[in-house]
Scaffold this motif. Structure first.
Motif, short mmCIF file in Angstrom:
data_model
loop_
_atom_site.label_atom_id
_atom_site.label_comp_id
_atom_site.label_asym_id
_atom_site.label_seq_id
_atom_site.Cartn_x
_atom_site.Cartn_y
_atom_site.Cartn_z
N PHE A 17 -20.01 52.16 113.45
CA PHE A 17 -20.45 52.33 114.83
C PHE A 17 -19.32 52.96 115.66
O PHE A 17 -18.15 52.54 115.57
CB PHE A 17 -20.86 50.99 115.44
CG PHE A 17 -22.19 50.49 114.96
CD1 PHE A 17 -23.33 51.28 115.06
CD2 PHE A 17 -22.32 49.22 114.40
CE1 PHE A 17 -24.57 50.82 114.62
CE2 PHE A 17 -23.54 48.75 113.96
CZ PHE A 17 -24.68 49.56 114.07
N THR A 18 -19.68 53.95 116.46
CA THR A 18 -18.73 54.65 117.33
C THR A 18 -19.33 54.74 118.74
O THR A 18 -20.43 54.26 118.99
CB THR A 18 -18.46 56.07 116.82
OG1 THR A 18 -19.64 56.89 117.03
CG2 THR A 18 -18.09 56.08 115.34
N GLY A 22 -26.73 57.50 119.82
CA GLY A 22 -27.90 56.69 120.12
C GLY A 22 -28.67 57.15 121.34
O GLY A 22 -29.89 57.06 121.39
N HIS A 23 -27.95 57.66 122.35
CA HIS A 23 -28.62 57.95 123.63
C HIS A 23 -29.58 59.12 123.56
O HIS A 23 -30.43 59.29 124.45
CB HIS A 23 -27.58 58.17 124.74
CG HIS A 23 -26.85 59.49 124.64
ND1 HIS A 23 -27.22 60.59 125.36
CD2 HIS A 23 -25.78 59.85 123.91
CE1 HIS A 23 -26.40 61.59 125.09
NE2 HIS A 23 -25.52 61.17 124.20
N LYS A 24 -29.50 59.94 122.53
CA LYS A 24 -30.42 61.06 122.38
C LYS A 24 -31.67 60.66 121.58
O LYS A 24 -32.58 61.47 121.42
CB LYS A 24 -29.72 62.23 121.70
CG LYS A 24 -28.58 62.84 122.52
CD LYS A 24 -27.94 64.00 121.79
CE LYS A 24 -26.69 64.50 122.49
NZ LYS A 24 -26.95 65.13 123.79
N MET A 25 -31.70 59.43 121.08
CA MET A 25 -32.82 58.99 120.23
C MET A 25 -33.41 57.68 120.75
O MET A 25 -33.70 56.76 120.00
CB MET A 25 -32.38 58.85 118.78
CG MET A 25 -31.13 58.03 118.57
SD MET A 25 -30.60 57.99 116.83
CE MET A 25 -31.84 56.91 116.13
N THR A 28 -26.74 54.51 125.98
CA THR A 28 -25.55 55.35 125.98
C THR A 28 -24.38 54.54 125.42
O THR A 28 -24.39 53.31 125.40
CB THR A 28 -25.21 55.83 127.40
OG1 THR A 28 -25.08 54.68 128.26
CG2 THR A 28 -26.30 56.73 127.95
N GLY A 29 -23.36 55.26 124.96
CA GLY A 29 -22.13 54.61 124.52
C GLY A 29 -22.15 54.07 123.11
O GLY A 29 -21.25 53.35 122.71
N ILE A 30 -23.17 54.41 122.33
CA ILE A 30 -23.25 53.96 120.94
C ILE A 30 -23.60 55.16 120.06
O ILE A 30 -24.44 55.99 120.42
CB ILE A 30 -24.29 52.82 120.74
CG1 ILE A 30 -24.29 52.30 119.29
CG2 ILE A 30 -25.69 53.28 121.15
CD1 ILE A 30 -23.08 51.51 118.92
N ALA A 52 -25.31 48.62 119.92
CA ALA A 52 -25.79 48.62 118.54
C ALA A 52 -27.14 47.93 118.43
O ALA A 52 -28.05 48.40 117.72
CB ALA A 52 -24.78 47.94 117.63
N ILE A 53 -27.31 46.82 119.14
CA ILE A 53 -28.59 46.11 119.13
C ILE A 53 -29.68 46.98 119.75
O ILE A 53 -30.81 47.06 119.23
CB ILE A 53 -28.45 44.76 119.87
CG1 ILE A 53 -27.58 43.81 119.02
CG2 ILE A 53 -29.81 44.14 120.14
CD1 ILE A 53 -27.16 42.55 119.75
#
Length: 409
Positions: free
Chosen positions: A88-89, A222-225, A229-231, A281-282
């Motif tokens: 995770f980044t 994550g924020h594009k799917m 944001t931030g994951i 992440a969750i």
């Protein structure tokens, strides 16, 4: 899939902007979030907010289960072999920087080559510029064909036995080009290089199988799917990750700390220093559940149909320049364009007055803008909640924009 029904699951889309119903056509920048993701975040903070991996109390166990459960969802989502390969980044940018700073720093030397293309996002250019300066390696670019696509013959010419890293985006955030990653990876491997993939614009929109692509690293956000944001995620082949050094040091990523020496945890935790992005992440796990329920094949088919529809309608407007391949099958769900004698920022401003959100600027792709001979462009990008009606409103707004500036000048 029924895009109109899906749209109702996104609370933010049910509003007016400047007196008109919102038409959101900027999902390539960031997607909106369905109620399932919002509720997952709310539940974490309301019911089991706690740090992970550290405590044995009930809330800590629930948080750890949620966090690591999402890692397994990601593993399945991209068909990685093991959760050890899922890191995770903060997003795609952090993931690519990790590969450049760790693998690149330790494996490159003067005379080695890094190969990227002119279409890359800044986050897949600048890290390689920096590591090239640090190591003395040479940064080389794959030129594009007239329609913005990459020719495998050109790849074979540019990638040599001196090439150690090839890093290419799977889908262009400007041209909509879908690159032949599997074939490029094969060429890279034949020359002894590793293959890094920027999947920021592909993971949200199509099925990803990293084992089939045979890429060595794969990065996405994550924020594009539909996630927070931030994951983001860095996938890496276990054999490579095991030999890489962390780039951030502190709590969580250590095994033993002495006064002068320390050792690291096993994969994937040695790359996740400090308190991790637990809620993110969750939320990403909830977004993956949501996308899987709809089906990535359905989403991809829907977006390609929207792109083809938009291309047909927008091409009827006089003075319209559309960038990238014209064939619908070669284009993902976005259309980047300019109108003669109208700056793209002006286009976006007039559209916003109609409640239509598009992106204008260089899209974090200035080398590509130079290649296109354009200082900036406008972009409409589509996702699972968009409809042909949205595109009709866009086209009407573009016609109005053109008429307005024709009258002004």
């Amino acid at each position: 899939m029924n895009a109109r029904e899906i749209r109702e699951l996104f609370p933010i889309l049910n509003q007016e902007v400047n007196g008109s119903p919102l038409v959101y056509l900027d999902s390539a920048a960031t997607s909106q979030k369905p109620v399932q993701v919002i509720e997952a975040l709310d539940k974490y903070y309301r019911e089991y907010n706690s740090n992970v991996h550290r405590g044995v109390h009930t809330l800590g166990t629930r948080a750890t289960d949620g966090y690591e459960g999402s890692r397994e969802k990601v593993r399945k989502f991209i068909n990685a072999k093991s959760i050890e390969e899922i890191i995770f980044t903060r997003g795609t940018t952090t993931a690519i920087n990790t590969v450049a700073a760790s693998y690149g720093r330790d494996h490159l030397k003067e005379g080695d080559e890094i190969v990227i293309s002119y279409m890359e996002h800044h986050s897949n250019i600048i890290p390689w510029q920096q590591v090239a300066k640090q190591t003395g390696a040479t940064l080389k670019y794959i030129d594009l064909q007239e329609d913005g696509t990459i020719s495998l013959d050109t790849v074979r010419e540019v990638v040599t036995e001196n090439t150690k890293i090839v890093s290419i985006m799977q889908v262009s955030n400007v041209l909509g080009v879908m690159n032949p990653i599997k074939e490029i990876a094969e060429i890279a491997h034949q020359n002894g290089a590793i293959m890094v993939v920027d999947g920021a614009q592909s993971a949200p929109h199509m099925k990803i199988d990293v084992q089939d692509l045979n890429c060595d690293f794969f990065a996405f956000s994550g924020h594009k799917m539909c996630g927070p944001t931030g994951i983001g995620v860095l996938y890496g082949k276990k054999a490579l990750l095991e030999k890489m050094e962390p780039v951030e040091f502190g709590g969580e990523m250590i095994d033993f700390v002495g006064l002068y020496e320390s050792t690291w945890k096993e994969l994937p935790w040695k790359f996740e220093g400090g308190t991790p992005i637990i809620a993110g992440a969750i939320g990403l796990g909830a977004a993956i559940d949501f996308l899987n329920e709809i089906g990535l094949d359905n989403i991809e088919k829907h977006e390609h149909a929207l792109a083809a529809y938009a291309m047909d309608k927008m091409s009827e407007i006089d003075g319209m320049t559309i960038y990238g391949p014209k064939e619908a099958g070669k284009r993902a769900g976005l259309v980047t364009f300019n109108i003669d004698d109208v700056h793209p920022h002006d286009v976006a401003t007039v559209l916003d007055a109609e409640g239509i959100a598009v992106r204008a600027g260089h899209h974090c792709a200035q080398p590509l803008m130079k290649w296109l001979k354009a200082s900036a462009t406008a972009r409409a990008s589509f996702y699972l909640y968009n409809t042909e009606e949205d595109i009709d409103k866009l086209v009407a707004g573009l016609v109005k924009t053109k008429e307005y500036f024709s009258d002004v000048f």
